[in-house]
Write a protein that holds these residues in place. Structure first.
Motif, PDB file in Angstrom:
ATOM      1  N   LEU A 169      -6.995 -96.618  15.749  1.00  0.00           N
ATOM      2  CA  LEU A 169      -6.230 -95.550  16.690  1.00  0.00           C
ATOM      3  C   LEU A 169      -5.521 -94.652  16.250  1.00  0.00           C
ATOM      4  CD1 LEU A 169      -5.154 -98.614  19.210  1.00  0.00           C
ATOM      5  CD2 LEU A 169      -6.909 -96.731  19.486  1.00  0.00           C
ATOM      6  N   VAL A 170      -4.691 -95.113  15.000  1.00  0.00           N
ATOM      7  CA  VAL A 170      -3.905 -93.937  14.406  1.00  0.00           C
ATOM      8  C   VAL A 170      -4.786 -92.660  13.914  1.00  0.00           C
ATOM      9  CG1 VAL A 170      -2.364 -93.565  12.448  1.00  0.00           C
ATOM     10  CG2 VAL A 170      -2.128 -95.776  13.546  1.00  0.00           C
ATOM     11  N   LEU A 171      -6.074 -93.146  13.183  1.00  0.00           N
ATOM     12  CA  LEU A 171      -6.838 -91.983  12.906  1.00  0.00           C
ATOM     13  C   LEU A 171      -7.301 -91.087  14.028  1.00  0.00           C
ATOM     14  CD1 LEU A 171      -9.118 -93.835  10.293  1.00  0.00           C
ATOM     15  CD2 LEU A 171      -7.174 -92.153   9.761  1.00  0.00           C
ATOM     16  N   LEU A 172      -7.616 -91.816  15.313  1.00  0.00           N
ATOM     17  CA  LEU A 172      -8.130 -91.212  16.349  1.00  0.00           C
ATOM     18  C   LEU A 172      -6.938 -90.175  17.077  1.00  0.00           C
ATOM     19  CD1 LEU A 172     -10.393 -90.752  18.370  1.00  0.00           C
ATOM     20  CD2 LEU A 172      -9.473 -92.606  19.725  1.00  0.00           C
ATOM     21  N   LEU A 173      -5.669 -90.801  17.027  1.00  0.00           N
ATOM     22  CA  LEU A 173      -4.694 -89.980  17.442  1.00  0.00           C
ATOM     23  C   LEU A 173      -4.547 -88.726  16.523  1.00  0.00           C
ATOM     24  CD1 LEU A 173      -2.274 -89.647  19.514  1.00  0.00           C
ATOM     25  CD2 LEU A 173      -0.905 -91.114  17.932  1.00  0.00           C
ATOM     26  N   SER A 174      -4.396 -88.994  15.217  1.00  0.00           N
ATOM     27  CA  SER A 174      -4.073 -87.970  14.303  1.00  0.00           C
ATOM     28  C   SER A 174      -5.349 -86.849  14.620  1.00  0.00           C
ATOM     29  CB  SER A 174      -4.358 -88.456  12.675  1.00  0.00           C
ATOM     30  OG  SER A 174      -3.473 -89.546  12.519  1.00  0.00           O
ATOM     31  N   LEU A 175      -6.398 -87.166  14.740  1.00  0.00           N
ATOM     32  CA  LEU A 175      -7.553 -86.342  14.771  1.00  0.00           C
ATOM     33  C   LEU A 175      -7.220 -85.285  16.102  1.00  0.00           C
ATOM     34  CD1 LEU A 175     -10.483 -85.028  14.146  1.00  0.00           C
ATOM     35  CD2 LEU A 175     -11.292 -86.855  15.480  1.00  0.00           C
ATOM     36  N   CYS A 176      -7.006 -85.868  17.170  1.00  0.00           N
ATOM     37  CA  CYS A 176      -6.367 -85.285  18.365  1.00  0.00           C
ATOM     38  C   CYS A 176      -5.381 -84.201  18.477  1.00  0.00           C
ATOM     39  CB  CYS A 176      -6.020 -86.150  19.551  1.00  0.00           C
ATOM     40  SG  CYS A 176      -7.599 -87.166  20.057  1.00  0.00           S
ATOM     41  N   VAL A 177      -4.242 -84.755  17.467  1.00  0.00           N
ATOM     42  CA  VAL A 177      -2.969 -84.005  17.263  1.00  0.00           C
ATOM     43  C   VAL A 177      -3.229 -82.900  16.430  1.00  0.00           C
ATOM     44  CG1 VAL A 177      -0.631 -84.020  16.352  1.00  0.00           C
ATOM     45  CG2 VAL A 177      -1.501 -85.869  17.610  1.00  0.00           C
ATOM     46  N   VAL A 178      -4.013 -83.123  15.310  1.00  0.00           N
ATOM     47  CA  VAL A 178      -4.343 -81.962  14.261  1.00  0.00           C
ATOM     48  C   VAL A 178      -5.235 -80.970  14.976  1.00  0.00           C
ATOM     49  CG1 VAL A 178      -5.568 -81.369  12.144  1.00  0.00           C
ATOM     50  CG2 VAL A 178      -3.887 -83.313  12.538  1.00  0.00           C
ATOM     51  N   LEU A 198      -2.776 -78.952  17.340  1.00  0.00           N
ATOM     52  CA  LEU A 198      -2.020 -77.826  16.356  1.00  0.00           C
ATOM     53  C   LEU A 198      -2.733 -76.958  15.738  1.00  0.00           C
ATOM     54  CD1 LEU A 198       0.472 -80.731  14.867  1.00  0.00           C
ATOM     55  CD2 LEU A 198       0.967 -79.146  16.775  1.00  0.00           C
ATOM     56  N   MET A 199      -3.944 -77.231  15.357  1.00  0.00           N
ATOM     57  CA  MET A 199      -4.635 -76.048  14.699  1.00  0.00           C
ATOM     58  C   MET A 199      -4.929 -75.003  15.706  1.00  0.00           C
ATOM     59  SD  MET A 199      -7.195 -77.863  12.143  1.00  0.00           S
ATOM     60  CE  MET A 199      -7.887 -76.353  11.575  1.00  0.00           C
ATOM     61  N   LYS A 200      -4.874 -75.069  16.838  1.00  0.00           N
ATOM     62  CA  LYS A 200      -5.519 -73.912  17.864  1.00  0.00           C
ATOM     63  C   LYS A 200      -4.017 -73.326  18.097  1.00  0.00           C
ATOM     64  CE  LYS A 200      -8.406 -76.941  20.829  1.00  0.00           C
ATOM     65  NZ  LYS A 200      -8.885 -77.689  22.209  1.00  0.00           N
ATOM     66  N   ARG A 201      -2.977 -73.585  17.841  1.00  0.00           N
ATOM     67  CA  ARG A 201      -1.609 -72.964  17.758  1.00  0.00           C
ATOM     68  C   ARG A 201      -1.587 -72.282  16.107  1.00  0.00           C
ATOM     69  NH1 ARG A 201       0.376 -77.792  20.015  1.00  0.00           N
ATOM     70  NH2 ARG A 201       0.492 -77.418  22.484  1.00  0.00           N
ATOM     71  N   LYS A 202      -2.206 -71.217  16.016  1.00  0.00           N
ATOM     72  CA  LYS A 202      -2.287 -70.745  14.524  1.00  0.00           C
ATOM     73  C   LYS A 202      -0.953 -70.235  14.338  1.00  0.00           C
ATOM     74  CE  LYS A 202      -7.266 -69.408  14.941  1.00  0.00           C
ATOM     75  NZ  LYS A 202      -8.255 -68.292  15.006  1.00  0.00           N
ATOM     76  N   ASP A 203      -0.346 -69.582  15.159  1.00  0.00           N
ATOM     77  CA  ASP A 203       0.846 -69.319  14.406  1.00  0.00           C
ATOM     78  C   ASP A 203       2.015 -70.468  14.271  1.00  0.00           C
ATOM     79  OD1 ASP A 203       0.999 -70.237  17.371  1.00  0.00           O
ATOM     80  OD2 ASP A 203       2.947 -69.228  17.822  1.00  0.00           O
ATOM     81  N   SER A 204       1.789 -71.552  14.496  1.00  0.00           N
ATOM     82  CA  SER A 204       2.580 -72.724  14.221  1.00  0.00           C
ATOM     83  C   SER A 204       2.628 -73.609  13.412  1.00  0.00           C
ATOM     84  CB  SER A 204       3.409 -73.192  15.711  1.00  0.00           C
ATOM     85  OG  SER A 204       2.178 -73.775  16.268  1.00  0.00           O
ATOM     86  N   PHE A 205       1.172 -73.100  12.830  1.00  0.00           N
ATOM     87  CA  PHE A 205       0.560 -74.450  11.867  1.00  0.00           C
ATOM     88  C   PHE A 205      -0.182 -73.809  10.660  1.00  0.00           C
ATOM     89  CE2 PHE A 205      -2.455 -78.178  11.282  1.00  0.00           C
ATOM     90  CZ  PHE A 205      -1.640 -78.975  11.336  1.00  0.00           C
ATOM     91  N   ARG A 206       0.530 -74.035   9.701  1.00  0.00           N
ATOM     92  CA  ARG A 206       0.069 -73.547   8.368  1.00  0.00           C
ATOM     93  C   ARG A 206      -0.643 -74.461   7.713  1.00  0.00           C
ATOM     94  NH1 ARG A 206       5.596 -72.160   8.834  1.00  0.00           N
ATOM     95  NH2 ARG A 206       6.047 -73.828   7.197  1.00  0.00           N
TER      96      ARG A 206
END
Length: 931
Positions: free
Chosen positions: A626-635, A638-646
């Motif tokens: 569940l942690v891995l699945l949640l991590s995948l969704c969150v990452v 966040l990657m869609k917001r290129k300005d805030s995710f380096r």
């Protein structure tokens, strides 16, 4: 304000320590004269077998085939000796258990903290009174009796501490080592004239401490084949040792054998509290001076054990654990241990009625000596007109009972002697308890006065400095009077003088004088009290009463949750309904539904069995997925917001995902290895410790934006939590964190609804160490609800997975990914960190709530402090010194937990600020982030 929190912390340490002075003081007194029976003893030597962690039911019951697991011991019960149940007391740990067995008294509950330490022994014991004692067994038990013995007549032989490995291939080797070394010892004695002469002396003791059963119980649980097979191995070993003794001493009939246990064990493999499986231990005795089996047609007991064990026709003789010490001393003719409170179980003795009467008389005089010393000590340090003696045992009554007992012995009325001596013992023990708790009321009153004063002062400070409640009230500035400080100085001097002339300990000065400056600070704010009353009179009475009732109900729910975990479910269910009773539902439907869903989901956990009772690694694996699945969704989000995710932040998240995967592998691999009895793999141990070490600094590499930082903290702490989990509790921090995230959002909505501030996106708000204090606002009534939510979530974090207020709720299997060799303080530290991880998640979320609602952490923290202190005061009044030992221990634990939580909040608040505001970079200079 920093000075206030420092003083507050010191005051809470005093309140916390007070419980140890009031309830945890040592019962020992010194200065008694040794007492021993003036008749020849029946035995020259005594052999004591202590099977550590052995439950009475597991030894006495028959297996599924109708045969005994310990055929030799059962044969003793039926044909050679006497048997019964030894009732132990809390804490059911090794040190207090052995002290009760060998010294005859019960250490205070705080002895659990020194349960495995090699402390110098400050009390007398059977070993100390013997001519020689030889002991074999655990290095955790033997030294504590050898180091306190006068002279060098107590000899110890122990194996290396590393042998005590819960993941070892075969824990029965611990017991085999003891049996083999005893045999080698006697073989060696035949060729050593000095040793041979010593072991042929009288008044000698042989002590065999058998740890294998306890180790197998912790590792595999008492229902396991390993635990039950170990009992068979011990039974075989005892049979061989008994045969060897009889052969060595030429069957002279002068050896007494006693087989018992220091404590039992719960079904889930732990001990320390007062469950019957922990407090009921076996006692089997045979040999010189011991009664033969007594056949009976019926026996009256409050349990059904006799029928279950098929021992209805053999007389069962139950004793308290401390009674075994006077039994052993009377059998070999040594003085009773000076601090013993055990009552000689004369029914076990096979001797003349005169011997029984003289032994009982000696027992009574020995306990009466303690009573006299205790009374004298208290009388010497109490003013004559304030001293109240124990009226049930006056000097004249003592003299009359002793004189009458001597007269009965002279006229050979031995049964009357035994009855009279038992009456004297019970009165002396009551008197000992009376003088032991003599100052309890005085100390309790001082602590309560200090508590009420502190709560009052903190409340006044909130009203004066952090609210608008009295801002509109006109007030005259009065010139400060010198009468008030002078009055309190005079009170302080009088209290100090009163304590001085009674030669009280220095801690009494702390408890007696602490309320003086606290109440001086309260009365200095008398103008604030007047303004508060004036302000409250302008509010409708119904509103005031309604708010007071809701607040009181909330406090009572928190208090009841310590006794009944289902109250947390009731509270969380009420939380779920809350948004639908306000305008939040119309403004933020998704947030309200999310809040309700996760509140109900979290409410399920308090209804589930206590953690550790039924371990299930598949649930830990499921939580990791569940942690891995949640991590995948969150990452991905966040990657869609290129300005805030380096890229640097992506690397940190990938590192944390890898850490989660490694944790899952270690848990599965370690479990498989332990099931195969191959121990803890070294690589798994290295990974576990590395994960734990990195969990506190890896989040500092992530973005300080509220959402990213909180998610990074969750991932890091979850990796460690998975390693410390054995079942469903692995899912708990995940569900709790989801609810915390919704809490942050819903608090934003409530503040926006009230028009205090505008809502900001969590991805745009950043944690900052140097927050602009001009953005802080004053407290509103709704902020009390926020503080209550925090306290409720903290209590849920502790009790949600079943960490009931007793020692036996902690499962040692939780730490097997880190270490399996017995190390109580390291294991305790790891289990404490497991408990604190949900606390840290809640406190980090609380940091975000303060930030997003523009509220000073100090003002909200003061409300939390007041709520916690009201709970602590509540539990202070609920502390018991009567009833069952389970009730006594639990009531004390509740107070200690609440006070610890209050003190820990200060440190957890600092840790949460560090985790949320500090920023590290993998390379280059760190940037500063501001709101």
């Amino acid at each position: 304000m920093l000075l206030f929190f420092t003083l507050g912390l010191l005051i809470h340490f005093v309140f916390f320590a007070s419980i140890f002075d009031i309830y945890f003081t040592s019962p020992l007194v010194h200065g008694m004269t040794p007492q021993f029976t003036p008749l020849p003893p029946p035995a020259r030597r005594l052999v004591l077998f202590v099977a550590d962690g052995l439950r009475a039911d597991t030894l006495y019951e028959l297996d599924e085939n109708g045969t005994s697991r310990a055929p030799f011991i059962r044969n003793i019960i039926m044909h050679e000796g006497s048997w019964g149940i030894s009732h132990t007391r809390v804490p059911t740990e090794s040190r207090p258990g052995h002290v009760a067995l060998i010294a005859g008294f019960y250490e205070d509950v705080s002895a659990v903290a020194k349960g495995w330490k090699e402390n110098p022994v400050e009390f007398d014991s059977l070993f100390n009174e013997s001519k020689y004692t030889w002991s074999w067994g655990s290095p955790d038990i033997l030294p504590m009796f050898a180091k306190g013995a006068s002279g060098d007549h107590v000899y110890t032989y122990s194996y290396d501490a590393k042998r005590e490995d819960f993941g070892a291939q075969d824990a029965t080797k611990l017991d085999t080592w003891v049996f083999d070394n005893v045999k080698d010892f006697f073989r060696h004695a035949r060729n050593n004239q000095s040793l041979f002469s010593k072991i042929n002396e009288e008044k000698i003791v042989f002590f065999l401490h058998l740890l294998g059963i306890d180790t197998n119980g912790h590792a595999h649980r008492p229902s396991s084949r390993d635990y039950k097979d170990n009992i068979k191995k011990v039974d075989d070993g005892v049979k061989e040792i008994v045969s060897m003794f009889n052969h060595f001493y030429g069957n002279d009939g002068k050896t007494t054998f006693i087989f018992t246990s220091d404590h039992g064990m719960t079904d889930w493999g732990s001990h320390g509290a007062g469950h019957p499986s922990e407090t009921l231990t076996p006692l089997v005795t045979w040999g010189a001076g011991i009664n033969y089996p007594q056949r009976v047609s019926a026996q009256q007991f409050d349990d059904s054990f006799l029928k279950e064990w098929r021992l209805e026709n053999w007389k069962r003789l139950d004793v308290n654990q401390a009674d075994i010490a006077p039994l052993m001393t009377s059998l070999i003719g040594v003085p009773f241990p000076l601090n013993s409170v055990g009552i000689l179980p004369v029914d076990y003795l096979n001797n003349t009625d005169l011997f029984k009467a003289e032994s009982m008389f000696t027992n009574a005089v020995q306990i009466l000596e303690q009573f006299k010393v205790k009374m004298t000590q208290k009388k010497e340090v109490t003013l004559p007109f304030l001293f109240t003696p124990f009226k049930l045992l006056s000097d004249s009554k003592q003299f009359n009972i002793l004189r009458k007992a001597r007269s009965y012995i002279k006229h050979r009325k031995f049964d009357e002697v035994v009855s009279l001596c038992k009456e004297l013992i019970h009165l002396a023990l009551k008197g000992l308890s009376y003088y032991h708790t003599y100052d309890r009321f005085f100390l309790g009153i001082n602590v309560v006065i200090g508590f009420v004063g502190w709560i009052s002062y903190a409340s006044l400070l909130i009203i004066k400095s952090h609210s608008n409640l009295i801002k509109g009230v006109s007030k005259e500035v009065k010139k400060p009077s010198h009468l008030l400080p002078c009055s309190f100085v005079a009170i302080g001097i009088l209290v100090a003088f009163f304590l001085l002339i009674q030669a009280c300990p220095w801690t009494y000065y702390v408890y007696g004088l602490l309320p003086v400056p606290i109440w001086y600070a309260v009365l200095r704010e008398f103008q604030v009290v007047q303004d508060l009353v004036t302000s409250l009179l302008t509010y409708p009475l119904s509103h005031f009463v309604g708010y007071l009732l809701v607040f009181t109900l909330g406090i009572e729910v928190l208090v009841l949750s310590f006794f009944y975990r289902c109250m947390l479910t009731a509270g969380l269910t009420a939380f779920a309904v809350w948004p639908f009773l306000t305008r939040l539902w119309t403004r933020a439907k998704v947030t309200s539904l999310s809040w309700a869903f996760f509140s109900v989901l979290l409410a399920v956990f308090p209804l589930m069995p206590v953690v550790g009772r039924k371990p299930d690694i598949s649930l830990v694996m499921g939580a990791g997925l569940l942690v891995l699945l949640l991590s995948l969704c969150v990452v991905t989000s966040l990657m869609k917001r290129k300005d805030s995710f380096r890229k640097e932040e992506l690397l940190v998240h990938l590192l944390q995902v890898l850490s989660t995967v490694l944790s899952m592998y270690v848990v599965y691999s370690t479990q498989s290895s332990l099931l195969r009895k191959q121990g803890l793999p070294l690589m798994n141990q290295i990974i576990s410790w590395a994960t734990l070490a990195s969990s506190l600094f890896v989040p500092l590499l992530s973005s300080p934006a509220v959402f990213q930082r909180l998610f990074s903290i969750l991932l890091s702490l979850m990796s460690t939590y998975l390693l410390l989990s054995t079942g469903y509790e692995a899912v708990f921090p995940l569900v709790l964190s989801c609810l915390m995230f919704v809490w942050i959002n819903i608090e934003q909505e409530t503040l926006q609804q009230s028009g205090v501030c505008c809502k900001q996106k969590l991805t745009s708000i950043q944690f900052s160490y140097n927050t602009d204090i001009t953005q802080f606002r004053q407290l509103y009534l709704d902020d009390i609800r926020r503080a209550f939510f925090l306290v409720f979530f903290l209590v849920t974090a502790f009790f949600g997975t079943g960490n009931i207020a007793s020692i036996n709720s902690f499962d040692l299997a939780s730490v097997y990914c880190f270490l399996t060799v017995f190390s109580p303080f390291m294991m305790g530290a790891l289990m404490m960190w497991k408990i604190l991880i949900p606390f840290v998640l809640v406190m980090c979320a609380f940091e975000a709530v303060q930030l997003t609602t523009q509220l000073s952490s100090k003002s909200l923290f003061l409300i939390v402090l007041v709520i916690s202190d009201i709970m602590a005061l509540h539990f202070f009044f609920l502390v018991k010194d009567y009833g069952s030992w389970l009730d006594i221990g639990t009531s004390i634990s509740h107070y200690v937990i609440v006070m610890s939580m209050t003190i820990f909040l200060v440190f957890l608040n600092g840790l949460a600020q560090l985790l949320t505001t500090k920023k590290l970079r993998l390379c280059g200079k760190p940037k500063s982030h501001f709101m």
